[in-house]
Enzyme design. Structure first.
Site, PDB file in Angstrom:
ATOM      1  N   VAL A 234      12.596 -70.377 -19.539  1.00  0.00           N
ATOM      2  CA  VAL A 234      13.137 -71.703 -19.839  1.00  0.00           C
ATOM      3  C   VAL A 234      14.110 -71.592 -21.015  1.00  0.00           C
ATOM      4  O   VAL A 234      14.384 -72.578 -21.696  1.00  0.00           O
ATOM      5  CB  VAL A 234      12.016 -72.725 -20.148  1.00  0.00           C
ATOM      6  N   ARG A 236      17.647 -69.105 -21.622  1.00  0.00           N
ATOM      7  CA  ARG A 236      18.987 -69.023 -21.066  1.00  0.00           C
ATOM      8  C   ARG A 236      19.011 -67.870 -20.070  1.00  0.00           C
ATOM      9  O   ARG A 236      18.325 -66.863 -20.251  1.00  0.00           O
ATOM     10  CB  ARG A 236      20.044 -68.792 -22.150  1.00  0.00           C
ATOM     11  N   GLU A 264      25.003 -68.757 -13.516  1.00  0.00           N
ATOM     12  CA  GLU A 264      24.540 -70.140 -13.393  1.00  0.00           C
ATOM     13  C   GLU A 264      25.737 -71.077 -13.322  1.00  0.00           C
ATOM     14  O   GLU A 264      26.657 -70.933 -14.137  1.00  0.00           O
ATOM     15  CB  GLU A 264      23.663 -70.509 -14.589  1.00  0.00           C
ATOM     16  N   HIS A 283      17.955 -75.558 -13.882  1.00  0.00           N
ATOM     17  CA  HIS A 283      18.217 -75.844 -15.295  1.00  0.00           C
ATOM     18  C   HIS A 283      17.970 -77.320 -15.609  1.00  0.00           C
ATOM     19  O   HIS A 283      18.860 -78.047 -16.053  1.00  0.00           O
ATOM     20  CB  HIS A 283      19.646 -75.459 -15.674  1.00  0.00           C
TER      21      HIS A 283
END
Length: 320
Positions: A234, A236, A264, A283
């Site tokens: 949780v 990066r 991402e 995310h």
């Protein structure tokens, strides 16, 4: 001969929310609304306090920074500031960079627990079973009696441990940049990871992304984890070496639950989508109903201190 004294113009503030939607903003400042659109609401050169648009990506975050020649504060609404770092090098000395400590702890910790429980208890398989109308009963791992290692023991890491407390874990170990002692026990340094990783059933990543954590979870880190362990990210995406993680997932040795990935957003066709033993969320650690009221309180509090010439909270660095 008559002389006139002109008062200095009010400092200008760029907000990603309309000012009339934020209670408690101080008077004496000029507010402009900009949420990452093509057109700027005013001349960036006049901006004194820049609140970065939330979850709009690095390109949007840094776009006006090069022209903000008078900016004094760059305020993110995220726990990390890595998305504004590329734009800070061109700023003059003395610009304070502040993060959103206090905004995301509850939501991110909730998601970390949800990912742990969903992965251990086999929820992804249950969902596929529901789609296929299959009753997939059986025995699944519990969080109770498991050993958990939190890598990145700041405010979010501490909030995660708060929520682990009722689950009867056998042990919670903590790792941060600096060693210290807390009411719950010692916090180790990254140098202690080789000894801690083999003892953990669940490894939770909640560390900021910076040069010391970029690619931290690589082949060596993953190889030190015990067989069957669960990696939860949780933090990066860049904290994890995706290629090394894929190798471990495809071998079936490790499991993962990821709210962040590298790259991402994860593009269509990427092998991580369909790797075995992985649960992916897009995310959403901080994207909950808890975000907006906390973000508004942070903005109002920070700007009240700024207008009064008082020290700001959450200063993570000063350019220079």
């Amino acid at each position: 001969m008559t002389s006139t004294t002109r008062s200095a113009p009010a400092p200008e503030v760029w907000l990603p929310l309309p000012a009339d939607e934020i209670d408690g903003l101080p008077e004496g400042l000029t507010y402009h609304f900009w949420d990452g659109g093509k057109d700027y609401p005013a001349d960036p050169a006049d901006c004194a306090y820049y609140v970065v648009p939330y979850m709009k990506g690095m390109e949007v975050a840094v776009r006006p920074l090069g022209a903000m020649s008078r900016v004094q504060v760059v305020q993110t609404l995220s726990a990390g500031t890595d998305h504004v770092e590329p734009g800070l090098a061109g700023l003059h000395a003395g610009v304070r960079v502040c993060n959103a400590k206090g905004v995301h702890e509850a939501s991110t910790a909730e998601l970390a627990l949800a990912l742990i429980l969903a992965s251990l208890r086999g929820f992804p398989g249950f969902m596929h079973g529901q789609d296929d109308e299959e009753w997939r009963s059986g025995f699944y791992p519990a969080l109770a009696d498991k050993s958990v290692l939190i890598v990145g023991y700041g405010s979010i890491g501490s909030a995660i441990e708060d929520r682990l407390a009722p689950f009867e874990c056998a042990r919670v170990a903590r790792v941060a940049r600096s060693a210290r002692t807390t009411a719950r026990g010692p916090v180790h340094t990254l140098d202690d990871l080789p000894a801690l990783l083999p003892e953990a059933d669940v490894v939770v990543l909640s560390t900021p992304l910076n040069p010391s954590t970029q690619g931290l979870v690589g082949a060596e880190f993953l190889a030190a984890m015990r067989d069957g362990a669960l990696l939860v990210n949780v933090a990066r995406g860049g904290v994890v070496d995706t290629k090394a993680l894929l190798s471990e997932l495809e071998s079936g040795r490790l499991r993962a639950a990821l709210d962040v990935t590298d790259p991402e957003p994860l593009p269509s066709g990427h092998p991580l989508w369909h790797a075995p033993n992985v649960l992916i969320t897009p995310h959403v650690g901080g994207s909950t109903s808890a975000f907006l009221p906390r973000a508004k309180r942070l903005i109002a509090g920070q700007l009240t201190r700024f207008a009064a010439g008082q020290p700001l909270d959450n200063v993570v660095r000063t350019t220079g």
